[in-house]
Design a protein around this motif. Structure first.
Motif, short mmCIF file in Angstrom:
data_model
loop_
_atom_site.label_atom_id
_atom_site.label_comp_id
_atom_site.label_asym_id
_atom_site.label_seq_id
_atom_site.Cartn_x
_atom_site.Cartn_y
_atom_site.Cartn_z
N LEU A 1 33.33 31.28 42.44
CA LEU A 1 32.70 30.97 43.73
C LEU A 1 33.73 30.67 44.81
O LEU A 1 33.59 31.10 45.96
CB LEU A 1 31.71 29.81 43.56
N LYS A 2 34.80 29.95 44.45
CA LYS A 2 35.88 29.67 45.40
C LYS A 2 36.59 30.96 45.82
O LYS A 2 36.97 31.12 46.98
CB LYS A 2 36.89 28.70 44.80
N THR A 3 36.77 31.85 44.86
CA THR A 3 37.42 33.13 45.16
C THR A 3 36.60 33.94 46.15
O THR A 3 37.13 34.46 47.14
CB THR A 3 37.63 33.94 43.86
N ILE A 4 35.30 34.03 45.91
CA ILE A 4 34.43 34.78 46.82
C ILE A 4 34.42 34.14 48.21
O ILE A 4 34.50 34.82 49.22
CB ILE A 4 33.00 34.86 46.24
N GLU A 5 34.35 32.82 48.24
CA GLU A 5 34.37 32.11 49.53
C GLU A 5 35.67 32.38 50.28
O GLU A 5 35.68 32.62 51.49
CB GLU A 5 34.21 30.61 49.28
N SER A 6 36.78 32.37 49.57
CA SER A 6 38.08 32.64 50.19
C SER A 6 38.14 34.06 50.74
O SER A 6 38.65 34.28 51.85
CB SER A 6 39.18 32.42 49.15
N ILE A 7 37.62 35.01 50.00
CA ILE A 7 37.60 36.40 50.46
C ILE A 7 36.78 36.50 51.74
O ILE A 7 37.17 37.18 52.70
CB ILE A 7 37.04 37.33 49.37
N GLN A 8 35.65 35.84 51.78
CA GLN A 8 34.77 35.91 52.95
C GLN A 8 35.38 35.24 54.18
O GLN A 8 35.04 35.58 55.30
CB GLN A 8 33.42 35.29 52.62
N LYS A 9 36.28 34.28 53.97
CA LYS A 9 36.93 33.60 55.09
C LYS A 9 38.20 34.29 55.56
O LYS A 9 38.77 33.90 56.57
CB LYS A 9 37.27 32.16 54.69
N SER A 10 38.65 35.29 54.83
CA SER A 10 39.92 35.94 55.18
C SER A 10 39.81 36.68 56.50
O SER A 10 38.71 37.03 56.96
CB SER A 10 40.35 36.90 54.06
N SER A 11 40.93 36.93 57.13
CA SER A 11 40.93 37.60 58.42
C SER A 11 40.59 39.08 58.30
O SER A 11 40.08 39.69 59.23
CB SER A 11 42.27 37.43 59.12
N LEU A 12 40.84 39.68 57.15
CA LEU A 12 40.46 41.07 56.89
C LEU A 12 39.40 41.05 55.80
O LEU A 12 39.67 40.74 54.65
CB LEU A 12 41.67 41.90 56.44
N LYS A 13 38.17 41.34 56.19
CA LYS A 13 37.06 41.30 55.25
C LYS A 13 36.86 42.66 54.60
O LYS A 13 36.97 43.68 55.25
CB LYS A 13 35.79 40.89 55.98
N PRO A 14 36.56 42.66 53.30
CA PRO A 14 36.29 43.93 52.63
C PRO A 14 34.92 44.47 53.03
O PRO A 14 34.03 43.73 53.45
CB PRO A 14 36.30 43.56 51.15
N LYS A 15 34.77 45.77 52.89
CA LYS A 15 33.48 46.41 53.13
C LYS A 15 32.45 45.87 52.15
O LYS A 15 31.29 45.66 52.49
CB LYS A 15 33.62 47.92 52.96
N GLU A 16 32.88 45.64 50.91
CA GLU A 16 31.97 45.13 49.90
C GLU A 16 32.72 44.35 48.83
O GLU A 16 33.92 44.55 48.63
CB GLU A 16 31.19 46.27 49.24
N ILE A 17 32.01 43.45 48.19
CA ILE A 17 32.52 42.73 47.03
C ILE A 17 31.62 43.12 45.87
O ILE A 17 30.40 42.96 45.95
CB ILE A 17 32.50 41.21 47.23
N ILE A 18 32.22 43.65 44.82
CA ILE A 18 31.46 44.10 43.66
C ILE A 18 31.78 43.15 42.51
O ILE A 18 32.94 42.97 42.16
CB ILE A 18 31.84 45.54 43.28
N LEU A 19 30.75 42.54 41.95
CA LEU A 19 30.92 41.63 40.82
C LEU A 19 30.42 42.31 39.55
O LEU A 19 29.36 42.92 39.54
CB LEU A 19 30.12 40.35 41.03
N VAL A 20 31.19 42.20 38.48
CA VAL A 20 30.80 42.71 37.17
C VAL A 20 30.70 41.49 36.25
O VAL A 20 31.70 40.83 35.99
CB VAL A 20 31.82 43.73 36.63
#
Length: 71
Positions: free
Chosen positions: A29-48
């Motif tokens: 959850l912290k990793t996803i939150e960090s990704i969402q706060k980054s200055s360059l956001k990904p088009k998508e986050i895929i979780l397996v």
């Protein structure tokens, strides 16, 4: 390649992040939150995740794939 969004952040049209995890944890959850706060956001986050996690997850705006095999 990038689309500007509010707060001067950018979304990459080409960047997807795939995260494979043995389960949902605070670190995930912290990793996803960090990704969402980054200055360059990904088009998508895929979780397996393992299919045993199906009823324990409610992520919006993310693709989630469940697998029967662990690792």
């Amino acid at each position: 390649m990038y689309n500007k969004i509010k707060n001067s952040k950018y979304v990459s049209k080409d960047l997807s992040i795939v995260i494979q995890s043995a389960g949902i944890s605070k670190n995930l959850l912290k990793t996803i939150e960090s990704i969402q706060k980054s200055s360059l956001k990904p088009k998508e986050i895929i979780l397996v995740l393992p299919d045993t996690q199906k009823n324990q997850i409610n992520f919006k705006n993310k693709k989630v794939f469940f697998v029967k095999k662990k690792n």
